[in-house]
Structure formats: structure tokens, C-alpha cells
Enzyme design. Structure first.
Site, PDB file in Angstrom:
ATOM      1  N   THR A  86       1.214   3.639   2.300  1.00  0.00           N
ATOM      2  CA  THR A  86       1.943   3.895   3.552  1.00  0.00           C
ATOM      3  C   THR A  86       3.120   2.925   3.663  1.00  0.00           C
ATOM      4  O   THR A  86       4.238   3.322   4.017  1.00  0.00           O
ATOM      5  CB  THR A  86       1.008   3.747   4.771  1.00  0.00           C
ATOM      6  OG1 THR A  86      -0.269   4.321   4.462  1.00  0.00           O
ATOM      7  CG2 THR A  86       1.586   4.447   5.988  1.00  0.00           C
ATOM      8  N   GLU A 116      -0.709 -10.700   3.318  1.00  0.00           N
ATOM      9  CA  GLU A 116      -0.429  -9.838   4.484  1.00  0.00           C
ATOM     10  C   GLU A 116      -0.791 -10.553   5.788  1.00  0.00           C
ATOM     11  O   GLU A 116      -0.068 -10.463   6.782  1.00  0.00           O
ATOM     12  CB  GLU A 116      -1.221  -8.528   4.370  1.00  0.00           C
ATOM     13  CG  GLU A 116      -0.721  -7.628   3.256  1.00  0.00           C
ATOM     14  CD  GLU A 116      -1.620  -6.443   2.984  1.00  0.00           C
ATOM     15  OE1 GLU A 116      -1.127  -5.452   2.424  1.00  0.00           O
ATOM     16  OE2 GLU A 116      -2.816  -6.486   3.307  1.00  0.00           O
ATOM     17  N   GLY A 163       0.843  -1.200   0.000  1.00  0.00           N
ATOM     18  CA  GLY A 163       0.000   0.000   0.000  1.00  0.00           C
ATOM     19  C   GLY A 163       0.871   1.239   0.000  1.00  0.00           C
ATOM     20  O   GLY A 163       2.100   1.163   0.048  1.00  0.00           O
TER      21      GLY A 163
END
Ligand code: 5RP
Length: 240
Positions: free
Chosen positions: A36, A111, A34
Site C-alpha cells: 500500500t 516505521e 509495504g
């Protein structure tokens, strides 16, 4: 460069850099996915280059793997290391218990595997992701393409008895084609509004044949680093 950054990117970057600085020499590190997480990977790349930081990174998507390799971070597979010292990843929402919604980028399957095999999972986020109750962000579930419409019907049925506010389900698209995860699966987004019992919902969804994994991370995250646009960061532990 920072003058051109949006306030939200400044906040994401502050959280990401602070968490990347928690990484110590010799660690096996799960690298999230992602925007971030990309800031975190960039900071780790700087540390590898400038400080000679010696780490092994396990990426949670092909996107992250490509970025890490480009930046000179040694990339290994999960099976090569078995377990990890620390995973740093973004999230779409976190609640006071540090339960999460993830999968906005469609990578929550890898993840979740990587984070669960880590001693610690540190989430990096801007303050907008801090919520009292999960569910305003659509909850992603990864489903196999075979019979996906039947799977969606079964998920709808499961939601009828779940403590949620909304029950709309949409197929995630990439242009005019269904979005495909790194495993080639589809993503259904559940528009639930508010999830009353995230732990129960996570269990119920994974009972449905065809559902590979849902985006609820329950009891996995150990700490959140919340970034602010002025560069400040706050550390959050789970509420007791
Ligand atoms: C990808 C994720 C991301 O961590 C989540 O969507 C947050 O993304 P961003 O940092 O771009 O806001 O779960 O599957």
C-alpha cells in the site's frame, strides 16, 4: 493498467493516492513500507514530477528508499530532518482507537521510530484491516540474533500472564533462512488470536531483553484512510 488490478490492489491504491494528495509543498514526509505504501510513494513521485512538489522523504526501509529514489523523490535521513510533518504508512490491522499491528513486511522498527517523530501518522489500508480487536494477524517482534531462542522462551513466559487467546510463536523465514530485517535482526511472529490489552502487551514485550521492538503501534496513528475497490475512500479518526 487498472483493469488487470485485483480488487484489493484497487482499494489499496485508492487509499494511498488519497493520502499522498494530503502532502503539501515543503513537507518532511515519512515514507512507509509495504504494497500500500508503495502506491503512495508512486503517487508522490508523480506529484514531484508533474507539479514540482517540493518535499523531503524519509524512507522506513531500503525497499522504500530504492523506490523513492527511482521516482525522483528527494530522500534524506531521519537525522538530517530530526522530526517530520507527516508519515504515511500501511498497516496489517487497525482497531477503533487506531491502534495498529504493523510489521507484516518486517520494517516495523524503522516505521515506529519515523511515525513517532512525526506530527501526524496517516495509515492507508483496505477495509479488511479494520478490526474490532487486534490479534488475528500475527504480531511481529524484532529480536537480535544473539540468544534468540532464549529471548523466545522469555517472550513465551511473558505471554502466559497476558490477556491473549493464542500463544504460538514462529520464526519468520525467507526460504530456508531466517528472515533478516534491515538491521540484520530476526522476526518472531506471535499468533495471539485476540489481544485484550494491546497497550500493556506492547509494554511487556519491550521489557524482554533481546526484543528490539514489537509491531503494536499504540496512540501513534492519527487518521486512517480506508480504500475501497470502487475507488471510494473513508477517513477514520480515533474513537473517543
Ligand atoms: C511493513 C508493514 C506494512 O505496512 C504492512 O505489513 C501492510 O502491508 P501491505 O500494505 O503490503 O498490506 O507494516 O512492515
Amino acid at each position: 493498467m487498472s483493469e488487470e488490478m485485483s480488487p484489493i490492489d484497487k482499494a489499496k491504491r485508492a487509499a494511498a493516492r488519497s493520502a499522498a494528495d494530503m502532502v503539501e509543498d515543503g513537507m518532511r514526509v515519512g515514507l512507509g513500507t509495504g504494497s500500500t505504501a508503495a502506491w503512495m510513494v508512486r503517487r508522490l513521485g508523480e506529484r514531484v514530477r508533474d507539479e514540482g512538489l517540493n518535499i523531503r522523504g524519509v524512507p522506513t526501509s531500503t525497499r522504500t528508499a530504492d523506490l523513492a529514489r527511482e521516482l525522483g523523490i528527494p530522500v534524506v535521513t531521519l537525522d538530517e530532518v530530526g522530526t517530520l510533518d507527516l508519515t504515511i504508512d500501511g498497516a496489517d490491522e487497525f482497531d477503533p482507537h487506531l491502534n495498529l499491528i504493523k510489521g507484516g513486511g518486517g520494517a516495523h522498527l524503522q516505521e515506529k521510530i519515523v511515525a513517532t517523530l512525526s506530527d501526524r501518522m496517516v495509515v492507508i489500508a483496505d477495509a479488511a484491516k479494520d478490526v474490532e480487536a487486534l490479534g488475528a494477524f500475527p504480531l511481529p517482534i524484532e529480536v537480535i540474533p544473539f540468544g534468540w531462542q532464549g529471548t523466545q522462551t522469555l517472550v513465551s513466559k511473558a505471554l502466559e500472564t497476558s490477556d491473549v487467546q493464542g500463544r504460538e510463536i514462529t520464526m519468520r523465514m525467507a526460504g530456508d533462512q531466517p528472515f533478516r530485517s534491515d538491521e540484520g535482526n530476526y522476526i518472531l511472529d506471535l499468533h495471539l488470536g485476540r489481544i485484550g490489552d494491546p497497550r500493556q502487551l506492547a509494554l511487556d514485550l519491550n521489557q524482554v531483553p533481546g526484543v528490539v521492538e514489537n509491531g503494536l503501534f499504540i496512540g501513534i496513528c492519527t487518521q486512517v484512510v480506508i480504500g475501497h475497490e470502487d475507488g471510494r475512500v473513508e477517513l477514520r479518526a480515533p474513537a473517543v
